[in-house]
Enzyme design. Structure first.
Site, short mmCIF file in Angstrom:
data_model
loop_
_atom_site.label_atom_id
_atom_site.label_comp_id
_atom_site.label_asym_id
_atom_site.label_seq_id
_atom_site.Cartn_x
_atom_site.Cartn_y
_atom_site.Cartn_z
CD GLU A 49 -19.89 17.77 -93.44
OE1 GLU A 49 -20.90 17.05 -93.63
OE2 GLU A 49 -18.75 17.30 -93.22
CG PHE A 111 -8.73 10.70 -99.22
CD1 PHE A 111 -9.72 9.77 -99.50
CD2 PHE A 111 -8.68 11.25 -97.94
CE1 PHE A 111 -10.64 9.40 -98.54
CE2 PHE A 111 -9.60 10.89 -96.97
CZ PHE A 111 -10.59 9.95 -97.28
CD GLN A 112 -12.27 13.23 -96.80
OE1 GLN A 112 -11.60 14.02 -96.15
NE2 GLN A 112 -13.28 12.53 -96.27
CE LYS A 161 -4.01 18.64 -93.15
NZ LYS A 161 -4.06 17.16 -93.08
CG MET A 474 -47.15 21.50 -101.43
SD MET A 474 -48.75 22.34 -101.20
CE MET A 474 -48.27 23.74 -100.20
#
Lengths: 562, 160
Positions: A49, A111-112, A161, A474
């Site tokens: 993602e 969940f999630q 959802k 760096m």
């Protein structure tokens, strides 16, 4: 018409002119993906993602349009966070849609489930949790409006959802957006413009300090007119690269920590500083009390909160950079040819005395700066250059001359390693006709290397130039300069075979160890039209970025490059 | 540093207070007192914030607050002709030997006794900050067991 929430969402996207979205499916966004299945909107499947967020960001930077990404709830949404913060720091318009568990489950640690509106609150311009399908169209419309107007920025829209699944009678809300706490900035204070014009005409040692605001306001033309009309030297920030043609005789290149000596000296000596679309960031100013100590300051910015945030200014002008510059130009008289001669001579002397330069390799290796010079020589500014973060980023800023706005994509504010490659994917999808090159380090490229899968799937001929010094360069440089040379965990000698990785994904991979092969390798890579090319340049291991203002130091006291 | 009272008019929606307080935390400004409540318009809430800072800090706070989409209007009531009030409940130790004395103080400040325990009293005071500090000072000698303040609310005088 009866439509599901997900179908309404896609209709709204089309109304906003969105033709491409970047995303990754998951449980909570199944209804959206089901609607996408039969939609005309093109969906680019990233491999993580974070890649989708940066790609949407790269798409936005390359085009000036709003970038769109989609992720599922919970980990999908949290994986976007770095991408959102990157866009926020650089004022890039994004709308990020995240899935959410059903409204009846919110707050129950389902969940999630993640509180993504809470998590992204300090790194978004605004965010929404859509609670009712009936509100969806209005919210999407507002989200795009907020993302792209005034100072642009990312907006998160969290979509439970059930809100996506519910079917309602739908008609697109055509009425104009009305948010009482949010007004688009129109006009400017014309008295301040008149004062600015007066200051500019009286200045004997003026400098323009231009930033990302020039690019987001599409004001490069107006900036050029201002500079040329009065023959004012222009230095740009990292974010302002391409806002003024880097090959112009008036260009001073970049200023700040790794800016050119002549840009920093000009800031130190100028009597008028015209700050355009900038925020006086610490990497630019160094020790703030010694920044432009002899100058009156004109500060033009769309965001009133930037005025006076870090420095006090004599002439603050809040407004669209494009509009304000046009107003100034209109009132400005063209300069008499010799008025600023003395100033130009001084700058010319600095340029002669302190050009950007680098030595030869002590190990017979390729000098990293040389790679950038060859990329420039072959593309002549007619390409989009993306960067990762660190030495590769600074060399890309120093040794490539950007001629056009939106041709340099880099994470300036947040400094996100792993940004450049996915951003290049977004840029290539937006501008398929232009060469797109990601200047990477061996550290940074490994942060989102999985996006090779995306680039191969969509047959994107992106060139990835890994400046491979087997170090986190760096950080190593700072350890060398400020931590007694103790290279604590910056040695990256344990690294994969980048050529084999490229090949495993179906890309082209090539390792280049000889300076004499750099140009030819780039030429070959530029001919490839159907897949990414990974060029693994083994460069001088301990090359440093110079010149350099030590952190917190004055711009007048630079290390190296003399 | 001078204390400023900002009256911030916001959309009455969930999460708005979090946005406001997060901005203070993130930019390193400290809220001295905070009061939130409904207004005559049910769609709008009013957050009254007391914040310490010089003019430059207050200007930054104001500009940053205005950047929040759900912030509608900000009024700095510090120098305005305004009325400000705070309500405080003070539980003070009060056995028989000192009760009369406490009642006298309560009268002087036009406060009220709202609860009487065996060894304590709860006193309700309404007023501006100075009055509240004064009564607090006067009662401290008796032993303050508990004190709670609502945070300041304020309003501009006259027709504005």
């Amino acid at each position: 018409m009866k439509l599901k929430g997900a179908e309404i969402l896609l209709q709204c996207l089309q109304k906003e002119g969105v033709d491409t979205v970047f995303g990754y499916p998951g449980g909570a966004v199944l209804p959206i993906y089901d609607a996408l299945y039969k939609s005309e909107i093109r969906h680019i499947l990233s491999r993580h993602e974070q890649g989708a967020a940066h790609a949407a960001d790269g798409y936005a930077r390359a085009t000036g349009r709003v970038g769109v990404c989609i992720a599922t709830s919970g980990p999908g949404a949290t994986n976007l966070v770095t991408g959102i913060a990157t866009a926020y720091m650089d004022s890039i318009p994004l709308v990020c849609f995240t899935g959410q568990v059903g409204t009846s489950l919110i707050g129950r640690d389902a969940f999630q489930e993640a509180d993504i509106t809470g998590i992204t609150l300090p790194i978004t311009k605004h965010n929404y949790l859509v609670e009712k399908t009936e509100d969806l169209a209005r919210i999407v419309k507002e989200a795009f409006y907020i993302a792209r107007t005034n100072r642009p920025g990312p907006v998160v829209v969290d979509l439970p959802k059930d809100v996506m699944e519910k079917e309602i009678d739908f008609e697109y809300p055509e009425e104009a957006i009305n948010i009482r706490g949010y007004r688009v900035v129109k006009g400017y204070n014309s008295n301040q413009v008149i004062t600015a014009v007066d200051y500019i005409q009286k200045a004997r040692r003026p400098v323009i300090y231009a930033g990302g605001g020039v690019i987001s306001s599409n004001a490069a033309e107006e900036l050029r007119e201002l500079a040329e009309k009065r023959k004012i030297p222009v230095t740009t920030t990292l974010m302002g690269m391409g806002g003024f043609p880097g090959n112009s005789y008036l260009s001073l290149g970049m200023l700040g920590m790794h800016g050119t000596r002549y840009a920093n000296y000009a800031i130190g000596e100028c009597d008028l500083l015209i700050a355009v679309g900038v925020r006086f960031d610490d990497r630019v100013t160094g020790k703030i009390d010694t920044f432009a100590p002899h100058a009156r300051v004109i500060h033009i910015d769309i965001d009133a909160a930037e005025i006076g945030k870090n420095v006090e200014v004599e002439v603050p002008i809040v407004g669209q950079v494009k509009e304000v510059l046009a107003a100034i130009n209109q009132r400005l008289e063209a300069i008499e040819s010799e008025e600023l001669n003395e100033w130009h001579e001084t700058i010319h002397r600095w340029k002669e005395e302190y050009p950007l330069r680098y030595g030869d390799s002590s190990e017979g290796r390729i000098m990293p700066q040389h790679v950038i010079e060859e990329v420039y020589s072959l593309t002549q500014g007619e390409a989009i250059i993306c960067t990762e973060v660190g030495q590769n980023q600074m060399w890309a800023a120093q040794y490539y001359h950007y001629k056009h706005p939106r041709s340099f994509l880099s994470s300036g504010g947040l400094g996100t390693m792993g940004y450049g490659f996915p951003a290049a994917i977004g840029a290539k999808i937006a501008c398929p006709e232009l060469p797109v090159v990601d200047i990477a380090g061996d550290g940074s490229i490994q942060m989102n290397i999985q996006e090779l899968g995306t680039a191969v799937q969509y047959r994107l001929p992106i060139i990835i130039c890994i400046l491979n010094n087997h170090f986190l360069g760096m950080v190593r440089q700072w350890q060398g300069l400020f931590y007694g040379g103790r290279y604590s965990y910056t040695d990256m000698s344990h690294q994969p075979d980048f050529v084999k990785i490229a090949e495993a994904y179906g890309a082209i991979g090539r390792r280049i160890k000889e300076a004499s092969q750099v140009r030819e390798a780039l030429e070959e890579a530029l001919k490839v039209k159907d897949r990414p090319v990974v060029l693994d340049f083994w460069v001088e291991r301990e090359a440093d970025v110079y010149p350099m203002v030590p952190p917190g130091g004055s711009l007048m006291n630079m290390l190296g490059g003399d | 540093m001078k204390k400023h009272t900002l009256a911030v008019t916001v959309e009455n929606r969930p999460g708005v207070l979090t946005r406001v307080t997060t901005m203070f935390r993130r930019r390193g400004y400290n809220i001295e007192s905070l009061a939130v409540g409904a207004t005559e318009n049910p769609a709008i809430s009013r957050i009254t914030i007391e914040v310490a800072g010089d003019d430059r800090i207050i200007e930054q706070v104001t500009k940053q607050l205005y950047k929040l989409i759900e912030v509608i209007k900000i009024n700095d009531l510090t120098d305005a002709r305004s009325v400000d009030r705070e309500l405080v409940l003070i539980k003070v130790k009060a056995d028989n030997s000192v009760r009369a004395e406490i009642v006298q103080i309560v009268d002087i400040f036009r406060a009220r006794i709202v609860d009487i325990g065996r060894d304590s009293l709860i006193i309700e005071v309404t007023g501006d900050s100075r009055k509240i500090e004064a009564i607090e000072d006067s009662l401290r000698a008796f032993g303050i067991i508990e004190m709670v303040r609502t945070g300041k609310i304020a309003m501009i005088r006259g027709g504005k």
